[in-house]
Motif scaffolding. Structure first.
Motif, mmCIF file in Angstrom:
data_model
loop_
_atom_site.group_PDB
_atom_site.id
_atom_site.type_symbol
_atom_site.label_atom_id
_atom_site.label_comp_id
_atom_site.label_asym_id
_atom_site.label_seq_id
_atom_site.Cartn_x
_atom_site.Cartn_y
_atom_site.Cartn_z
ATOM 1 N N SER A 1 0.670 -1.392 0.088
ATOM 2 C CA SER A 1 -0.081 0.021 -0.103
ATOM 3 C C SER A 1 0.922 1.093 -0.063
ATOM 4 N N GLY B 1 -4.828 2.079 3.036
ATOM 5 C CA GLY B 1 -4.753 1.001 1.865
ATOM 6 C C GLY B 1 -5.658 1.152 0.622
ATOM 7 N N SER C 1 -3.700 0.136 -3.094
ATOM 8 C CA SER C 1 -3.088 -0.928 -3.079
ATOM 9 C C SER C 1 -2.168 -0.915 -4.514
#
Length: 555
Positions: free
Chosen positions: A324, A329, A332
């Motif tokens: 990430s 996140g 990603s």
């Protein structure tokens, strides 16, 4: 008539002859009685009996190879005539010393004599080794007591010579990767060991760090069929213990990094986030035996990231996938990189059929240039997956294995492989920690849910780590029991995969609870290195620089 008065006629005659001899009378052949101890005319000897083979025969003649004198006659074999008679142990046809058979026809030390005339040659040595009162064979294992780092234990090794000739020790040494943890004590030079004698060697175990230690005690000698005589020194520091071994310098405090064992006593670390929350792309090498970090400076490297996955796919070759670049996140990554330690280079791989981008997945080595990637989160906080992929370095391809009955979706779990099986423990499911334990059969491509018979589990937890140890147990440490606002929870747990049994093994030496750390098993040592992580759920400021050594239970 009583027995004390009765005399047989033969005995009376002998007494008369003796009496006559004492009076100076000449004894004739007709007067001789063989076996009476008197050498009469016609007798060459008389030893007082009529037994043959003792030098004076049944007819009182001197037997071949003997000389007799005196009354009664004392007979002795003639040393140096090449015949082994009487009390002679050998007779080589001469009366010289130093040739194996002495001037007195005795076998000299270090020789073996055979035949008539005797042929004498240096005797063969025969090594014998005894430990704790029991004879051992070459190749046997000597087990030391389980002790703490800094303590010592010793084993006496008695080396004896059971042969006919002297045993010469050419060299006695301890060899192997763990040699620095052993030493050899011996009072005196390695002089030849006489037949029937022995010396004592003392092997000492003094561990400088924890874990399983093995070396070879080699006793090289002139015993041709057991040269060298070797014993395996098997030692182990106190099991199920943690020890803070933080070196003076090393990587900055961090979490969500990844670290893998290279299989040669070194670990490779990449990336993570530091105490300021900054994502990193630095590469570090950790020398386990030296307890030392060194930073590597490849010309190019993957972009800064955290929550990525690493796995070894060959000697000095490490595969990286995903991670990430943003908090939570939401961005990603789905790139694949290969690090080559020999050239200190990171290379992006243009692979075929790559998995979807993700973070907080798990990846383990399967051997043979293959790696297994499983689970994680894709494209944001809430999309957890349960897919299983395999990477093959030989073809540079990813393959979706698509097992028939995949496990539940999960991310931030503990994952490790042990030959034919992979274990997954806990993790987040819809942002909630789970207590599930799953086992993947590599050959069958199947996942199975483990249901402990007694219901014992580590409890629902995530962002933790675990590894297989030498005894085949999967050991798990710490982690979070909540996705949001609860600090990590302590605890060390062991899973016996064969019996589907979890055991709480939390030792008194366990360090402060943490999460988002790395726990990396070091091949062949029955220990893992724990690095980094967060202590509190209050932000990135508690990122750790500490290094702990965890020694598993002795196998």
């Amino acid at each position: 008539m009583s027995q004390s008065v009765f005399r047989p006629a033969r005995a009376v005659a002998a007494l008369l002859l003796l009496s006559a001899a004492a009076c100076g009378e000449v004894l004739t052949a007709e007067d001789a009685v063989c076996g009476d101890g008197v050498v009469a005319t016609g007798e060459a000897c008389d030893d007082g009996d009529t037994t043959a083979g003792d030098g004076c025969s049944a007819t009182c003649a001197v037997e071949d190879g003997f000389t007799c004198s005196g009354e009664p006659s004392a007979c002795a074999a003639t040393c140096g005539d090449g015949l082994i008679l009487g009390d002679e142990a050998c007779d080589d046809g001469d009366t010289g010393d130093g040739d194996g058979c002495s001037a007195g026809c005795v076998v000299e030390d270090g020789f073996v004599c055979d035949g008539e005339p005797s042929v004498c040659e240096p005797g063969a040595p025969e090594i014998s080794v005894t430990v704790r009162g029991t004879e051992v064979a070459s190749g046997d294992i000597l087990a030391f007591a389980e002790i703490d780092v800094g303590a010592t234990d010793s084993i006496d090794v008695v080396v004896a010579n059971e042969g006919d000739g002297p045993l010469t020790l050419d060299d006695v040494s301890i060899t192997g990767a763990d040699t620095p943890h052993f030493s050899l004590a011996f009072a005196g030079p390695l002089e030849p060991i006489a037949a029937g004698a022995s010396i004592t060697l003392t092997a000492v175990f003094a561990p400088g760090n924890g874990g399983l230690k093995r070396a070879t005690l080699s006793i090289d000698s002139d015993d041709a069929d057991e040269a060298p005589f070797e014993l395996v020194l098997d030692a182990h520091t106190t099991g199920n213990t943690y020890r803070d071994i933080t070196p003076a310098s090393g990587p900055s405090g961090r979490f969500n990094h990844q670290m893998v064992d290279l299989g040669d006593g070194r670990l490779l670390l990449f990336g993570g986030r530091d105490a300021a929350g900054t994502r990193l792309n630095d590469t570090w090498l950790y020398e386990v035996e030296a307890n030392a970090w060194s930073q590597l400076f490849p010309a190019a490297a993957p972009s800064p990231r955290d929550a990525h996955a690493l796995a070894v796919v060959g000697p000095g070759l490490v595969l990286l996938f995903g991670g990430s670049t943003t908090a939570g996140g939401s961005a990603s990554l789905g790139d694949t990189w290969l690090f080559d330690l020999a050239t200190t280079t990171w290379t992006p791989l243009m692979t075929s059929g790559a998995p979807p981008a993700r973070l907080q997945g798990g990846m383990v080595s399967l051997g043979g240039g293959r790696a297994l990637l499983h689970g994680g989160r894709t494209a944001g906080n809430s999309t957890e997956v349960n897919d299983t992929w395999q990477f093959d370095l030989a073809t540079n391809t990813w393959t979706n294995l698509s097992p028939v009955a995949p496990p539940s979706v999960s991310s931030a779990f503990a994952l490790d492989a042990n030959g034919a099986v992979v274990v997954r423990v806990g993790g987040f499911a819809s942002a909630t920690p789970t207590a599930d334990t799953w086992v993947y059969d590599v050959a069958a491509n199947t996942w199975s849910l483990v249901t402990p018979a007694d219901g014992t589990t580590p409890g629902a937890r995530a962002v933790h780590s675990g590894a297989f140890f030498a005894g085949g147990q999967f050991v798990l440490h710490s982690g979070k029991l909540d996705s949001c606002c609860v600090d990590p929870t302590a605890g060390t747990f062991a899973l016996d995969v064969a019996t589907s049994t979890w055991t709480v093994i939390t030792p008194a030496s366990e360090p402060v609870a943490r999460f988002n750390y790395s726990l990396t098993y070091v091949a062949g040592t029955n220990k893992a290195i724990v690095f980094g992580g967060l202590l509190q759920n209050t932000g990135v400021g508690t990122a750790l620089t500490t290094v702990h050594e965890y020694v598993g239970p002795r196998p």
